[in-house]
Motif scaffolding. Structure first.
Motif, mmCIF file in Angstrom:
data_model
loop_
_atom_site.group_PDB
_atom_site.id
_atom_site.type_symbol
_atom_site.label_atom_id
_atom_site.label_comp_id
_atom_site.label_asym_id
_atom_site.label_seq_id
_atom_site.Cartn_x
_atom_site.Cartn_y
_atom_site.Cartn_z
ATOM 1 N N THR A 62 52.800 3.639 -16.921
ATOM 2 C CA THR A 62 53.120 2.207 -17.032
ATOM 3 C C THR A 62 52.434 1.398 -15.932
ATOM 4 O O THR A 62 52.019 0.266 -16.174
ATOM 5 N N VAL A 63 52.309 1.986 -14.740
ATOM 6 C CA VAL A 63 51.600 1.289 -13.660
ATOM 7 C C VAL A 63 50.119 1.137 -14.020
ATOM 8 O O VAL A 63 49.539 0.049 -13.879
ATOM 9 N N ALA A 64 49.505 2.207 -14.521
ATOM 10 C CA ALA A 64 48.096 2.145 -14.925
ATOM 11 C C ALA A 64 47.891 1.099 -16.017
ATOM 12 O O ALA A 64 46.891 0.378 -16.040
ATOM 13 N N HIS A 65 48.866 1.011 -16.915
ATOM 14 C CA HIS A 65 48.797 0.039 -18.004
ATOM 15 C C HIS A 65 48.867 -1.387 -17.451
ATOM 16 O O HIS A 65 48.102 -2.269 -17.863
ATOM 17 N N ARG A 66 49.771 -1.604 -16.500
ATOM 18 C CA ARG A 66 49.917 -2.917 -15.890
ATOM 19 C C ARG A 66 48.643 -3.326 -15.140
ATOM 20 O O ARG A 66 48.191 -4.475 -15.199
ATOM 21 N N LEU A 67 48.038 -2.325 -14.443
ATOM 22 C CA LEU A 67 46.828 -2.602 -13.665
ATOM 23 C C LEU A 67 45.578 -2.589 -14.531
ATOM 24 O O LEU A 67 44.465 -2.742 -14.032
ATOM 25 N N GLU A 68 45.772 -2.359 -15.844
ATOM 26 C CA GLU A 68 44.661 -2.298 -16.800
ATOM 27 C C GLU A 68 43.610 -1.270 -16.399
ATOM 28 O O GLU A 68 42.398 -1.482 -16.590
ATOM 29 N N LEU A 69 44.046 -0.163 -15.819
ATOM 30 C CA LEU A 69 43.124 0.948 -15.550
ATOM 31 C C LEU A 69 42.712 1.569 -16.880
ATOM 32 O O LEU A 69 43.446 1.488 -17.864
ATOM 33 N N PRO A 70 41.532 2.201 -16.941
ATOM 34 C CA PRO A 70 41.105 2.826 -18.200
ATOM 35 C C PRO A 70 42.019 4.007 -18.544
ATOM 36 O O PRO A 70 42.127 4.964 -17.774
ATOM 37 N N MET A 71 42.660 3.918 -19.709
ATOM 38 C CA MET A 71 43.640 4.938 -20.096
ATOM 39 C C MET A 71 42.996 6.294 -20.386
ATOM 40 O O MET A 71 43.655 7.325 -20.282
ATOM 41 N N SER A 72 41.719 6.277 -20.772
ATOM 42 C CA SER A 72 41.046 7.555 -21.054
ATOM 43 C C SER A 72 40.990 8.426 -19.795
ATOM 44 O O SER A 72 40.837 9.636 -19.877
ATOM 45 N N VAL A 73 41.091 7.798 -18.630
ATOM 46 C CA VAL A 73 41.160 8.553 -17.371
ATOM 47 C C VAL A 73 42.609 8.695 -16.909
ATOM 48 O O VAL A 73 43.068 9.790 -16.566
ATOM 49 N N ALA A 74 43.360 7.575 -16.944
ATOM 50 C CA ALA A 74 44.703 7.559 -16.360
ATOM 51 C C ALA A 74 45.670 8.466 -17.121
ATOM 52 O O ALA A 74 46.486 9.169 -16.511
ATOM 53 N N ALA A 75 45.571 8.455 -18.454
ATOM 54 C CA ALA A 75 46.537 9.226 -19.241
ATOM 55 C C ALA A 75 46.372 10.732 -19.005
ATOM 56 O O ALA A 75 47.353 11.422 -18.713
ATOM 57 N N PRO A 76 45.143 11.282 -19.112
ATOM 58 C CA PRO A 76 45.005 12.717 -18.813
ATOM 59 C C PRO A 76 45.404 13.047 -17.378
ATOM 60 O O PRO A 76 46.005 14.102 -17.130
ATOM 61 N N ALA A 77 45.093 12.128 -16.439
ATOM 62 C CA ALA A 77 45.459 12.385 -15.044
ATOM 63 C C ALA A 77 46.976 12.471 -14.895
ATOM 64 O O ALA A 77 47.500 13.368 -14.215
ATOM 65 N N ALA A 78 47.693 11.556 -15.555
ATOM 66 C CA ALA A 78 49.155 11.570 -15.472
ATOM 67 C C ALA A 78 49.720 12.847 -16.093
ATOM 68 O O ALA A 78 50.634 13.472 -15.547
ATOM 69 N N ALA A 79 49.165 13.236 -17.242
ATOM 70 C CA ALA A 79 49.644 14.460 -17.904
ATOM 71 C C ALA A 79 49.386 15.681 -17.025
ATOM 72 O O ALA A 79 50.241 16.566 -16.899
ATOM 73 N N ALA A 80 48.202 15.711 -16.400
ATOM 74 C CA ALA A 80 47.869 16.842 -15.525
ATOM 75 C C ALA A 80 48.796 16.872 -14.314
ATOM 76 O O ALA A 80 49.229 17.947 -13.864
ATOM 77 N N PHE A 81 49.132 15.679 -13.794
ATOM 78 C CA PHE A 81 50.056 15.603 -12.658
ATOM 79 C C PHE A 81 51.430 16.166 -13.034
ATOM 80 O O PHE A 81 52.024 16.953 -12.286
ATOM 81 N N VAL A 82 51.937 15.775 -14.208
ATOM 82 C CA VAL A 82 53.242 16.281 -14.661
ATOM 83 C C VAL A 82 53.195 17.803 -14.767
ATOM 84 O O VAL A 82 54.095 18.510 -14.286
ATOM 85 N N PHE A 83 52.130 18.296 -15.397
ATOM 86 C CA PHE A 83 51.960 19.745 -15.562
ATOM 87 C C PHE A 83 51.973 20.446 -14.209
ATOM 88 O O PHE A 83 52.734 21.400 -13.984
ATOM 89 N N ALA A 84 51.160 19.951 -13.271
ATOM 90 C CA ALA A 84 51.033 20.603 -11.967
ATOM 91 C C ALA A 84 52.343 20.548 -11.192
ATOM 92 O O ALA A 84 52.781 21.553 -10.601
#
Lengths: 224, 224, 224
Positions: free
Chosen positions: C175-197
């Motif tokens: 949601t923060v990445a979405h608010r900051l309009e970061l590119p989701m193609s990077v932010a979403a996999p990064a967030a998923a990888a963070f949860v996994f790790a």
């Protein structure tokens, strides 16, 4: 012209405040159940959220009004979070205030069963269905709380003080007032106050709903 | 022109009556569970309502057909109320009629899994999904009943007579008939009758679903 | 022009494959719970389906996107069926692979809480509500699994390794990445990888969430 507007606004504000108080107290009851069952911090948060928002979410899903109010107004999710934090740190104090919590819970029950019934009537549902949804709004969250906590739902247990019956009568009163086209600005608060008062008296006097009727003639004929 | 209309009306009426009988019997099973668990009168009513309407409500929420049928046709809420009152007073009689109740329950299962599948197909869902929703319509209420009553769901328990498997086969038969464009006025009653007959035979012969397959070679190699 | 299309397609294909792997592993965890509780074959199938699809179905009902994805894409219902058959026959092997299953489960958790949050944002829900729905997507199926299996939900139990907290942080990051309009193609996999790790480290190090804070001054004052 300002007077009625202000009047409406202040009563509307009162309603919003009262609803948030109801949500807070329902959330407290969820959090305390979680603490009693020795759940962790996440369990406390989840039970607070589910208890406070469950009844309204079920009502809105059944009416077809999605996303449910709990997912439109952010305060409906944030208030249970605050309640969970309060209960997490201050549960010994909160438990000592048990009767106060039950009083607010009775106010929440009265409010939610009345507003739930009104919302269902507004969406064109019939009186019986609207009353059923009003009761669901009032008791649904507590039912989900007990299911997740693996407790026999207080709602169905023998020897628990009346809870659903005041809600049913209050919801029925709202549908009757709606049918008779009585002014809701009077009828709705009256119904909510009735539910509150009935529930409080039921708690003080320990009124309970009956068990299934057992045919005594059977027992006596066996004994003979 | 009157003849086909009358024919349609009488078969439609038969369907409505059969559905209300199914709802009544599902509600009786909920009420008896509540009485067995020594719940109070409210618990008896709530389990009667949830058992009778739960499967159909879940189906309608998933299809997106809101409010669900149970909240549009008032008789779907009133029939479980009557069943709860009957069970409350006459449960010793009803319990003695256990096999009769199970027979009607089998009829309700057949009816609900067929009508649930048809409704999902009508709303454009695929065959697998429609069959899954048909089975959900038939077994969902009983699952909710057991969750609220804190019983291991009969649906998943080892050594219970087959219940879901007849429903699955009946629902699958309806989707095949739909794909082959067979006349539903014949295929649907046939599928419902098949579910009913299969369930009754499974009860009489005590057919059960298997446990997970345990690798005997493991056990024998350990023993050696 | 072919290159980006292919790139998009291959990443899209990777997402679809990853989602089906997540569904498969969630279904395996449901099936193994059923086998542990000695449920029959139907119980294994039902717990596999509910665990794998429950979180997403709740999310879609709340968003109002009906029928839920599980009832539109047939593979979402078929993959748990395959998982149930695999667990039915090969559960001793699967149980020996317990840590592998938990690894894939962590991947599923990361994926589902991120895609759930994104879907809610896409439907116009606010950031807190979207994060709450993302977490619900990740943990809802497991909660339903434990309720049906009559286990204290792992989600709320003391002394279980962190599960919801990684999901909450991942959903919040989206949601923060979405608010900051970061590119989701990077932010979403990064967030998923963070949860996994985070989840994997929490399992290895046995990080747990705290119990309710008990006021030690109380205990010490009593002792004095």
């Amino acid at each position: 012209m300002a007077a009625p507007d202000t009047g409406w606004m202040s009563s509307h504000l009162a309603l919003v405040v009262l609803e948030l108080v109801g949500i807070f107290v329902f959330a407290i009851s969820g959090a305390l159940t979680a603490i009693k069952k020795d759940f962790d911090a996440i369990g406390i948060l989840i039970l607070a959220e589910v208890t406070a928002t469950g009844g309204g979410v079920i009502r809105d899903l059944i009416i077809g009004d999605t996303p449910p109010a709990a997912f439109r107004q952010v305060e409906v999710l944030l208030v249970p979070l605050i309640a969970a934090v309060v209960a997490f740190f201050a549960h010994p104090v909160v438990e000592r205030l048990n009767f106060t919590v039950l009083l607010f819970d009775a106010a929440g029950l009265g409010l939610f069963c009345v507003t739930g019934t009104l919302k269902a009537l507004d969406h064109g549902l019939g009186p019986v269905q609207s009353a059923a949804l009003g009761v669901t709004t009032g008791v649904g969250g507590g039912l989900l709380r007990d299911v997740i906590a693996r407790e026999t739902p207080a709602l169905v247990q023998v020897n628990t003080d009346l809870y659903a019956i005041p809600a049913m009568l209050g919801a029925a009163a709202v549908t009757v007032a709606h049918r008779l086209e009585l002014p809701m600005s009077v009828a709705a608060p009256a119904a909510a106050a009735f539910v509150f008062a009935f529930r409080v008296v039921a708690m003080v006097r320990h009124w309970t709903a009956p068990r299934a009727w057992t045919r005594r003639s059977d027992a006596s004929s066996k004994r003979a």
